[in-house]
Design a protein around this motif. Structure first.
Motif, PDB file in Angstrom:
ATOM      1  N   HIS A 264       7.876  11.485  -3.568  1.00 15.99           N
ATOM      2  CA  HIS A 264       7.590  10.111  -3.145  1.00 15.99           C
ATOM      3  C   HIS A 264       8.288   9.147  -4.093  1.00 15.99           C
ATOM      4  O   HIS A 264       8.728   9.516  -5.187  1.00 15.99           O
ATOM      5  CB  HIS A 264       6.081   9.855  -3.137  1.00 15.99           C
ATOM      6  CG  HIS A 264       5.461   9.903  -4.511  1.00 15.99           C
ATOM      7  ND1 HIS A 264       5.499   8.853  -5.392  1.00 15.99           N
ATOM      8  CD2 HIS A 264       4.778  10.907  -5.140  1.00 15.99           C
ATOM      9  CE1 HIS A 264       4.881   9.198  -6.509  1.00 15.99           C
ATOM     10  NE2 HIS A 264       4.435  10.436  -6.384  1.00 15.99           N
ATOM     11  N   GLN A 266       6.726   6.028  -4.626  1.00 10.82           N
ATOM     12  CA  GLN A 266       5.684   5.007  -4.692  1.00 10.82           C
ATOM     13  C   GLN A 266       5.100   4.878  -6.105  1.00 10.82           C
ATOM     14  O   GLN A 266       5.191   5.792  -6.932  1.00 10.82           O
ATOM     15  CB  GLN A 266       4.558   5.342  -3.707  1.00 10.82           C
ATOM     16  CG  GLN A 266       5.002   5.435  -2.262  1.00 10.82           C
ATOM     17  CD  GLN A 266       5.522   4.112  -1.751  1.00 10.82           C
ATOM     18  OE1 GLN A 266       4.861   3.074  -1.852  1.00 10.82           O
ATOM     19  NE2 GLN A 266       6.738   4.129  -1.186  1.00 10.82           N
ATOM     20  N   THR A 270      -0.787   4.880  -5.324  1.00  6.60           N
ATOM     21  CA  THR A 270      -0.578   4.452  -3.939  1.00  6.60           C
ATOM     22  C   THR A 270      -1.082   5.532  -2.974  1.00  6.60           C
ATOM     23  O   THR A 270      -0.803   6.717  -3.153  1.00  6.60           O
ATOM     24  CB  THR A 270       0.912   4.200  -3.663  1.00  6.60           C
ATOM     25  OG1 THR A 270       1.402   3.210  -4.564  1.00  6.60           O
ATOM     26  CG2 THR A 270       1.123   3.737  -2.222  1.00  6.60           C
ATOM     27  N   LEU A 272      -0.702   7.615   0.043  1.00  6.50           N
ATOM     28  CA  LEU A 272       0.444   8.015   0.868  1.00  6.50           C
ATOM     29  C   LEU A 272       0.016   8.359   2.286  1.00  6.50           C
ATOM     30  O   LEU A 272       0.777   8.155   3.239  1.00  6.50           O
ATOM     31  CB  LEU A 272       1.137   9.224   0.233  1.00  6.50           C
ATOM     32  CG  LEU A 272       1.651   9.032  -1.194  1.00  6.50           C
ATOM     33  CD1 LEU A 272       2.216  10.342  -1.738  1.00  6.50           C
ATOM     34  CD2 LEU A 272       2.719   7.938  -1.238  1.00  6.50           C
ATOM     35  N   VAL A 281      -2.764  10.821  -2.625  1.00 10.18           N
ATOM     36  CA  VAL A 281      -2.494   9.744  -3.572  1.00 10.18           C
ATOM     37  C   VAL A 281      -1.278  10.098  -4.421  1.00 10.18           C
ATOM     38  O   VAL A 281      -1.173  11.215  -4.955  1.00 10.18           O
ATOM     39  CB  VAL A 281      -3.712   9.501  -4.488  1.00 10.18           C
ATOM     40  CG1 VAL A 281      -3.448   8.319  -5.423  1.00 10.18           C
ATOM     41  CG2 VAL A 281      -4.969   9.264  -3.670  1.00 10.18           C
ATOM     42  N   GLY A 317      -0.488   2.893   1.777  1.00 12.86           N
ATOM     43  CA  GLY A 317       0.163   1.738   1.190  1.00 12.86           C
ATOM     44  C   GLY A 317      -0.696   1.012   0.195  1.00 12.86           C
ATOM     45  O   GLY A 317      -0.193   0.286  -0.684  1.00 12.86           O
ATOM     46  N   GLN A 318      -2.038   1.163   0.294  1.00 16.50           N
ATOM     47  CA  GLN A 318      -2.913   0.552  -0.682  1.00 16.50           C
ATOM     48  C   GLN A 318      -2.782   1.246  -2.033  1.00 16.50           C
ATOM     49  O   GLN A 318      -2.506   2.446  -2.099  1.00 16.50           O
ATOM     50  CB  GLN A 318      -4.383   0.645  -0.215  1.00 16.50           C
ATOM     51  CG  GLN A 318      -4.722  -0.251   0.949  1.00 16.50           C
ATOM     52  CD  GLN A 318      -6.229  -0.428   1.082  1.00 16.50           C
ATOM     53  OE1 GLN A 318      -6.858  -0.988   0.204  1.00 16.50           O
ATOM     54  NE2 GLN A 318      -6.777   0.074   2.182  1.00 16.50           N
ATOM     55  N   VAL A 319      -2.985   0.500  -3.083  1.00 18.74           N
ATOM     56  CA  VAL A 319      -2.941   1.065  -4.430  1.00 18.74           C
ATOM     57  C   VAL A 319      -4.352   1.073  -5.007  1.00 18.74           C
ATOM     58  O   VAL A 319      -5.019   0.020  -5.020  1.00 18.74           O
ATOM     59  CB  VAL A 319      -2.008   0.247  -5.351  1.00 18.74           C
ATOM     60  CG1 VAL A 319      -2.026   0.828  -6.765  1.00 18.74           C
ATOM     61  CG2 VAL A 319      -0.582   0.250  -4.801  1.00 18.74           C
TER      62      VAL A 319
END
Length: 322
Positions: A264, A266, A270, A272, A281, A317-319
């Motif tokens: 990833h 990210q 984050t 996924l 995550v 997309g949230q962290v």
């Protein structure tokens, strides 16, 4: 084995009680049981006996509960039992030198690791957290140091990728009693091995702290997986979910699967993916699939069940912080 030994036993939790039961079932004589004073527990803060005391009373054994052994009267009381050896298992109290030298054969300890690698209060958790492939129990002759005495016997077991500190605890609770009985049989003959520890190989297994439970997603998936298993059942690994700028929640992680090869780009932390398989995550290396979590005020549930009610909390997309 020659003549049975007269034994003083000192211990506190269920791990210790399982060793006491082995002594009760053996040819040896348990002349007294030592455990800490009863402590308040539960909502009513009622004084509650530890597992070792409950077992001792069930078998009509003498129970002593000194706060420590500084008082001369407590030292004399222990000496009055004229024990051949004192067996100490998860007692939680440092013994002064006068006590260590009172029994004819001194004091021995059942320690939950293969010494000298993990000395201290939390050897089971630290061994798991470090990724050790193997652990076990060590029977050692106690001295005035912290788990520094000569080693008499060892028993080994493997650490599997699914082990938690709870499952390892039970494995060692099954290994230790037999190792103890075998050691006492040797001691009864007066001829038993004593191997000095190599201090250069020692590590200190510090007591767990609640602050350690908050995960750092910048660590690798494998490291985080080991922490989750090491902190189960206490203090339980967790992360913080920010529902809004004013409201956040601590969410506990009970089970997860490392995905070290997951690629990833990210930021660590984050989300996924989130589906019936779990919450994936991003971590500093690979990803971690959370499969059982506990929301505040709720019981632990499979992630699939949590998402039925709170899918909006875990959208890709949230962290999440840690």
């Amino acid at each position: 084995m020659s003549k049975p030994l007269n034994i003083i036993f000192a211990g506190t939790p269920d791990f210790a009680a399982q060793h006491l039961q082995a002594l009760i079932d053996s040819p040896h004589n348990v002349v007294a049981v030592y455990c800490p004073p009863d402590k308040p527990a539960g909502r009513g803060k009622k004084l509650t006996a530890c597992a070792t005391k409950e077992l001792a009373l069930k078998h009509d054994l003498i129970v002593e509960q000194p706060v420590n052994f500084k008082a001369e009267a407590d030292q004399e009381q222990l000496a009055s039992y004229k024990a051949d050896v004192m067996v100490v298992v998860a007692y939680g109290l440092l013994l002064p030198e006068v006590i260590l030298n009172t029994p004819r054969l001194g004091c021995i300890n059942v320690h939950g690791s293969i010494l000298p690698k993990w000395r201290g209060a939390a050897p089971i958790q630290r061994s798991l957290e470090a990724g050790d492939p193997q652990t076990g129990v060590t029977i050692m002759q106690m001295d005035k140091g912290l788990d520094t005495g000569d080693m008499i016997a060892k028993a080994y077991c493997d650490i599997t990728p699914l082990d938690t500190s709870a499952s390892l605890y039970q494995k060692l609770a099954e290994l230790g009693p037999q190792a103890l009985i075998d050691t006492l049989a040797q001691m009864a003959t007066g001829d038993y091995p004593r191997e000095p520890q190599n201090n250069e190989l020692a590590n200190y297994a510090a007591k767990l702290d609640k602050a350690e439970a908050e995960l750092d997603w910048h660590q690798s998936a494998d490291v985080l997986d080991r922490k989750i298993r090491a902190y189960n059942p206490w203090p339980v690994a967790q992360f913080t979910f920010n529902e809004s700028t004013e409201k956040s929640h601590r969410i506990r992680i009970w089970q997860a699967q490392p995905k070290p090869s997951e690629q990833h780009d990210q930021v660590p932390g984050t989300i996924l993916a989130a589906d019936k398989h779990g919450i994936l995550v991003a971590t500093g290396e690979g990803a971690l699939l959370l499969t059982s979590i506990q929301l505040p005020g709720k019981k632990a549930l499979a992630v699939a069940d949590v998402l039925n009610a709170r899918a909006d909390w875990f959208s890709p997309g949230q962290v999440i912080t840690g």
